[in-house]
Design an enzyme around this catalytic site. Structure first.
Site, PDB file in Angstrom:
ATOM      1  NE  ARG A 172      -2.475   1.071   3.649  1.00  0.00           N
ATOM      2  CZ  ARG A 172      -3.193   0.845   4.754  1.00  0.00           C
ATOM      3  NH1 ARG A 172      -4.477   0.487   4.642  1.00  0.00           N
ATOM      4  NH2 ARG A 172      -2.659   0.948   5.947  1.00  0.00           N
ATOM      5  CE  LYS A 195      -1.979   4.599   7.302  1.00  0.00           C
ATOM      6  NZ  LYS A 195      -3.050   5.363   7.927  1.00  0.00           N
ATOM      7  CD  GLU A 227     -11.645   6.206   5.678  1.00  0.00           C
ATOM      8  OE1 GLU A 227     -11.181   5.094   5.954  1.00  0.00           O
ATOM      9  OE2 GLU A 227     -11.070   7.032   4.949  1.00  0.00           O
TER      10      GLU A 227
HETATM   11  N1  PMP Z   1      -9.133   4.693   7.534  1.00  0.00           N
HETATM   12  C1  PMP Z   1      -8.246   5.639   7.868  1.00  0.00           C
HETATM   13  C2  PMP Z   1      -8.521   7.052   7.503  1.00  0.00           C
HETATM   14  C3  PMP Z   1      -7.070   5.288   8.565  1.00  0.00           C
HETATM   15  O1  PMP Z   1      -6.181   6.221   8.897  1.00  0.00           O
HETATM   16  C4  PMP Z   1      -6.882   3.943   8.934  1.00  0.00           C
HETATM   17  C5  PMP Z   1      -5.698   3.546   9.765  1.00  0.00           C
HETATM   18  N2  PMP Z   1      -4.515   3.622   9.084  1.00  0.00           N
HETATM   19  C6  PMP Z   1      -7.816   2.987   8.549  1.00  0.00           C
HETATM   20  C7  PMP Z   1      -8.940   3.409   7.852  1.00  0.00           C
HETATM   21  C8  PMP Z   1      -7.638   1.536   8.871  1.00  0.00           C
HETATM   22  O2  PMP Z   1      -6.666   0.977   8.034  1.00  0.00           O
HETATM   23  P1  PMP Z   1      -5.756  -0.257   8.482  1.00  0.00           P
HETATM   24  O3  PMP Z   1      -6.676  -1.349   8.870  1.00  0.00           O
HETATM   25  O4  PMP Z   1      -4.956  -0.576   7.281  1.00  0.00           O
HETATM   26  O5  PMP Z   1      -4.936   0.219   9.638  1.00  0.00           O
END
Ligand code: PMP
Length: 293
Positions: free
Chosen positions: A55, A154, A187
């Protein structure tokens, strides 16, 4: 561990916390220009490391940021940092910024990316929220649209999430659910959201502008193994209010039940059976699924 003993990886060197500093001209700081990952290790196994690195490297590619190490070199540096700090259960933050440039936006002025790795003990939500469920709010701040910043990146630009978080704090809660400009559920500020309705597990699709969460994917896979059908669904808040169960997923939070949104109680107001089952499965999964160090 005393502060001075804690080592940070920064651009090829392992430094004390006090020495690990970056330039005020770093575009990661000036413009949030960069990418990062939050990763966890459990009992000396790094959970889904390849997925996290994938990612991050895809995101870096999308912003034309050249990471100066291969994925396997990055893995070696992560492991070395964990070992140096003698951490068996850790939260790992990997950050790649555009690097040092001038005061203009032009990324071409930044000749070399800055890379740092922080490994630390994990700080979770307080235990009572895992037992009783987390109350959250719906933020008035819209989720950044996928046409503005592609959600699969990200990036270090977290101001949108921080604005949501401030609303949550002002309301006396820990998390805020963010909606798209059309009012669809996207989210939370740092977690993906799921609902359970009549035995079906639903989470919003990424094209709405949500991060492709690694915990979200793991939970969907676990559900399938339990013959619980996971589907990607565009939802309005009213569908979430009417859900039997609701929970959030994220690397730091793992799986946390949500029992109240604004003044609406979800289901019977207690963490639901599917949520508890998937959380238990997830805790088993992290024991075995991961790169050992
Ligand atoms: N959405 C956002 C905006 C985030 O910052 C995160 C955490 N990194 C997640 C969802 C969850 O992603 P992950 O399960 O890959 O940590």
């Amino acid at each position: 561990m005393a502060m001075g003993e804690h080592k940070i990886f920064l651009d090829g060197r392992f430094l004390d916390v006090q020495e690990a500093k970056i330039s005020v001209f770093d575009h990661g700081l000036l413009y949030g220009d960069g990418v990062f990952e939050g990763i966890r290790s459990y009992n000396r196994r790094i959970f889904r490391l390849n997925e996290h690195l994938e990612r991050m490297y895809v995101g870096a590619d999308m912003i034309r940021l050249a990471i100066p190490y291969s994925k396997s070199e990055m893995q070696n540096y992560i492991v070395a940092t964990l070992k140096l700090n003698d951490l068996s259960n850790a939260y790992i933050r990997v950050v790649v910024t555009r690097g040092v440039g001038d005061l203009g936006l032009d990324p071409r002025k930044c000749k070399k990316a800055t890379v740092f790795i922080i490994t630390d003990k994990i700080a979770l939500y307080p235990e009572e929220f895992y037992e009783k469920g987390l109350p959250i709010i719906i933020a008035k701040t819209e989720r950044v649209s996928p046409g503005a910043i592609y959600p699969g990146i990200k990036s270090l630009n977290y101001l949108n999430s921080i604005l949501g978080k401030i609303e949550a704090i002002d309301a006396g809660t820990n998390e805020a659910l963010m909606l798209t400009k059309d009012g669809d559920v996207a989210e939370c500020t740092g977690d993906n959201i799921f609902i359970v309705k009549k035995g079906v597990l639903m989470t919003p699709p990424h094209e709405l502008g949500t991060l492709n969460g690694i915990t979200q994917k793991a939970v969907m896979d676990l559900a399938q193994k339990r013959n619980i059908k996971p589907i990607l669904k565009i939802m309005k808040p009213k569908e979430v209010f009417a859900a039997d169960e609701c929970f959030l997923t994220g690397t730091a939070a793992e799986i946390i039940p949500v029992t109240k949104i604004d003044d609406k109680v979800i289901g019977d107001g207690k963490p639901g059976a599917v949520t508890r089952l998937l959380a238990a499965d997830f805790h088993e999964l992290v024991k075995v699924d991961g790169i050992a160090y």
